[in-house]
Design a protein around this motif. Structure first.
Motif, short mmCIF file in Angstrom:
data_model
loop_
_atom_site.label_atom_id
_atom_site.label_comp_id
_atom_site.label_asym_id
_atom_site.label_seq_id
_atom_site.Cartn_x
_atom_site.Cartn_y
_atom_site.Cartn_z
N GLY A 38 -0.10 9.08 1.89
CA GLY A 38 0.43 10.50 1.23
C GLY A 38 1.52 10.25 0.17
O GLY A 38 2.03 9.33 0.22
N LYS A 39 1.57 11.06 -0.61
CA LYS A 39 2.96 11.05 -1.56
C LYS A 39 3.68 12.33 -1.39
O LYS A 39 3.10 13.70 -1.43
CB LYS A 39 2.52 11.09 -3.06
N VAL A 40 4.91 12.10 -1.02
CA VAL A 40 5.87 13.25 -0.70
C VAL A 40 6.52 13.41 -2.41
O VAL A 40 6.88 12.33 -2.79
CB VAL A 40 6.93 13.09 0.24
N ILE A 41 6.58 14.63 -2.90
CA ILE A 41 7.04 14.72 -4.25
C ILE A 41 8.15 15.63 -4.21
O ILE A 41 8.08 16.88 -3.58
CB ILE A 41 5.78 15.45 -5.23
N ILE A 54 0.78 -1.08 -0.02
CA ILE A 54 -0.01 0.04 -0.05
C ILE A 54 0.74 1.34 0.10
O ILE A 54 0.46 2.41 -0.26
CB ILE A 54 -1.03 0.05 1.18
N ALA A 55 2.12 1.22 0.32
CA ALA A 55 3.02 2.13 0.43
C ALA A 55 4.39 1.91 0.58
O ALA A 55 4.80 1.02 0.84
CB ALA A 55 2.66 3.18 1.60
N ASP A 56 5.22 2.84 0.37
CA ASP A 56 6.95 2.73 0.42
C ASP A 56 7.06 2.69 1.74
O ASP A 56 7.85 1.94 2.18
CB ASP A 56 7.35 3.71 -0.15
N LEU A 57 6.49 3.47 2.80
CA LEU A 57 6.80 3.57 3.99
C LEU A 57 5.61 3.69 4.92
O LEU A 57 4.48 4.00 4.68
CB LEU A 57 7.45 4.85 4.32
N GLY A 58 5.65 2.78 5.98
CA GLY A 58 4.32 3.00 6.67
C GLY A 58 4.74 3.40 8.36
O GLY A 58 5.73 3.15 8.88
N LEU A 59 3.81 4.43 8.90
CA LEU A 59 4.15 4.94 10.25
C LEU A 59 3.50 4.05 11.15
O LEU A 59 2.43 3.63 11.08
CB LEU A 59 3.65 6.19 10.13
N VAL A 60 4.45 3.82 12.36
CA VAL A 60 4.26 2.81 13.41
C VAL A 60 4.23 3.50 14.47
O VAL A 60 5.59 4.03 14.81
CB VAL A 60 5.06 1.44 13.19
N ASP A 68 12.98 16.80 -8.27
CA ASP A 68 13.04 16.20 -9.42
C ASP A 68 11.80 15.42 -9.70
O ASP A 68 11.96 14.31 -10.83
CB ASP A 68 14.23 15.48 -9.59
N HIS A 69 10.79 15.49 -9.22
CA HIS A 69 9.57 14.74 -9.25
C HIS A 69 9.43 13.27 -9.10
O HIS A 69 8.48 12.77 -9.29
CB HIS A 69 9.02 14.83 -10.90
N LYS A 70 10.50 13.09 -8.04
CA LYS A 70 10.38 11.68 -7.51
C LYS A 70 9.22 11.85 -6.39
O LYS A 70 9.25 12.65 -5.70
CB LYS A 70 11.82 11.52 -6.67
N GLN A 71 8.42 10.58 -6.23
CA GLN A 71 7.40 10.55 -5.38
C GLN A 71 7.75 9.28 -4.49
O GLN A 71 8.00 8.18 -4.94
CB GLN A 71 6.45 10.32 -6.23
N VAL A 72 7.47 9.45 -3.26
CA VAL A 72 7.40 8.59 -2.19
C VAL A 72 6.21 8.45 -1.51
O VAL A 72 5.75 9.45 -0.99
CB VAL A 72 8.56 8.67 -1.34
N SER A 73 5.51 7.15 -1.27
CA SER A 73 4.25 7.26 -0.69
C SER A 73 4.36 6.61 0.66
O SER A 73 5.25 5.79 0.99
CB SER A 73 3.23 5.94 -1.36
N GLU A 96 2.18 -5.11 7.20
CA GLU A 96 2.82 -6.13 6.14
C GLU A 96 3.07 -5.63 4.88
O GLU A 96 4.04 -6.06 4.03
CB GLU A 96 1.86 -7.15 6.09
N ARG A 97 2.40 -4.48 4.22
CA ARG A 97 2.26 -4.12 2.90
C ARG A 97 2.97 -2.76 2.61
O ARG A 97 2.81 -1.92 1.90
CB ARG A 97 0.94 -4.19 2.35
N THR A 98 4.32 -2.41 3.40
CA THR A 98 4.86 -1.53 3.27
C THR A 98 6.39 -1.81 2.98
O THR A 98 6.76 -2.93 3.69
CB THR A 98 4.88 -0.42 4.35
#
Length: 384
Positions: free
Chosen positions: A188-191, A148-154, A194-199, A225-227
């Motif tokens: 959320g997506k941090v942009i 669901i995302a590159d990074l999960g806040l725990v 250089d237009h790189k996106q991280v969810s 599990e899904r990050t």
């Protein structure tokens, strides 16, 4: 050093990470006994991976969530072989796991164009079935996002995860002085420049006993599990869920979070992780941060002073420890840079591993050619 002059954060609400669908294969067509005609087979139902698609879009586009394939044509004098019923294709995002209601995995959609049959059509009537057709397969299936995302806040409730999201995005998730304001994931997506996106997924707060399905329990842990990576968020001053629950220091919070993940699924601790120490604007925060850092350096010794049920069997080693204040913005530019750096390092390692695996496969596929034995005397049958 990763330089970021400007970065923005986009928040997407109404997040949907799974769908349950009713699917039915088409029934077969009737055979024609007097001429031996065969009815057409019913159509199949497929789930097909498409780019630039979300589960929420599918839910909005097909509110009934029912998919029925076409019925096979009956055999007739004009067409002894009945026409096949039309297939139905359900579009789905890339990165989906398709399962039946009993949890059996039917397939995965890892690339655009991948497809999984979820309901097979019935056979047309023929001599072998007394010219009677069979019905199509009927089942309920689930589409689950694998990542669901590159990074999960725990973190525990009130650790400041939603405040951190607000500080980064200027969005307005529910924030209050009581716990459990985040009840569903916010993506959320941090942009970057250089237009790189991280969810990044802001997940519901964890509580002690989540591995036994307390609180948001398994629902929360399923999202973790899904990050690709984890970001632990702890209050530098500690945490207390309620007046009748024990106070936990920042160090204890880190160990408890690690223990809950371990008890649910130990493999989660293999994910790269960043530790964010929030609320650095509070009094004595610097002193408490130094104490936490010292405790983390000697965690194995200090953990022996904790109750046995709080001690994880595997200690999580964080790639970075980043002090921040969601209120004042302290440390946020460095945090954004480290998020990107950590993910790029992981991608580079995975790419190198994939290349190594592929090279080993190719070596196994190449046949071994025997070297000629120069000067070896040939036998009579070799000369003939």
């Amino acid at each position: 050093m990763v330089w970021i002059s400007r970065a923005c954060w986009r928040k997407y609400g109404n997040f949907v990470d799974n769908l349950r669908l009713y699917v039915k294969g088409g029934s077969g067509g009737m055979g024609l006994p007097r001429l031996g005609g065969q009815g057409g087979n019913g159509g199949d139902v497929w789930v097909v991976a498409k780019k630039d698609l979300t589960l929420k879009q599918i839910k909005d586009r097909y509110p009934q969530k029912r998919f029925v394939a076409g019925v096979g044509s009956n055999s007739s004098v004009r067409a002894l072989k009945g026409a096949r019923g039309g297939d139905v294709q359900i579009p789905a995002p890339v990165g989906i796991s398709v399962t039946s209601d009993d949890g059996r995995v039917l397939g995965e959609l890892n690339r655009e164009g991948d497809r999984v049959m979820v309901a097979r059509g019935g056979q047309g009537g023929s001599l072998h079935s007394a010219f009677l057709p069979s019905k199509g397969q009927i089942r309920q299936v689930r589409l689950d996002l694998k990542l669901i995302a590159d990074l999960g806040l725990v973190g525990f409730p009130n650790a400041g995860k939603s405040s951190l999201l607000t500080a980064l995005s200027h969005a307005t998730p529910a924030i209050a002085s009581y716990p459990f304001t985040t009840m569903r994931p916010e993506i959320g997506k941090v942009i970057y420049e250089d237009h790189k996106q991280v969810s990044v997924a802001d997940l519901p707060g964890l509580i002690e006993g989540a591995h036994m399905n307390r609180g948001m329990g398994h629902k929360f842990l399923k999202h973790v599990e899904r990050t690709k990576q984890l970001m632990f968020v702890v209050d530098v001053c500690g945490f207390q869920l309620a007046n009748n629950t024990p106070f936990r220091s920042a160090f204890e919070a880190v160990q408890l979070l690690t223990k809950e993940l371990e008890l649910y699924k130990e493999e989660l601790l293999a994910k790269p992780a960043i530790l964010v120490v929030n609320k650095m604007d509070l009094p004595e925060a610097e002193e408490k941060l130094r104490k936490l850092e010292a405790q983390l350096e000697n965690r194995e010794e200090l953990s022996q002073l904790l109750p046995e049920d709080m001690i994880p069997s595997t200690f999580l080693h964080f790639k970075h420890t980043v002090p921040v204040s969601a209120l004042t913005g302290l440390g946020l530019p460095r945090l954004k840079a480290l998020i990107r750096q950590s993910l790029e390092e992981q991608d580079a390692m995975e790419t190198e591993s994939q290349h190594t695996d592929r090279l080993q496969e190719l070596r196994r596929e190449v046949p071994v050619v025997a070297k000629p034995a120069w000067g070896r005397p040939q036998s009579a049958w070799e000369l003939s």
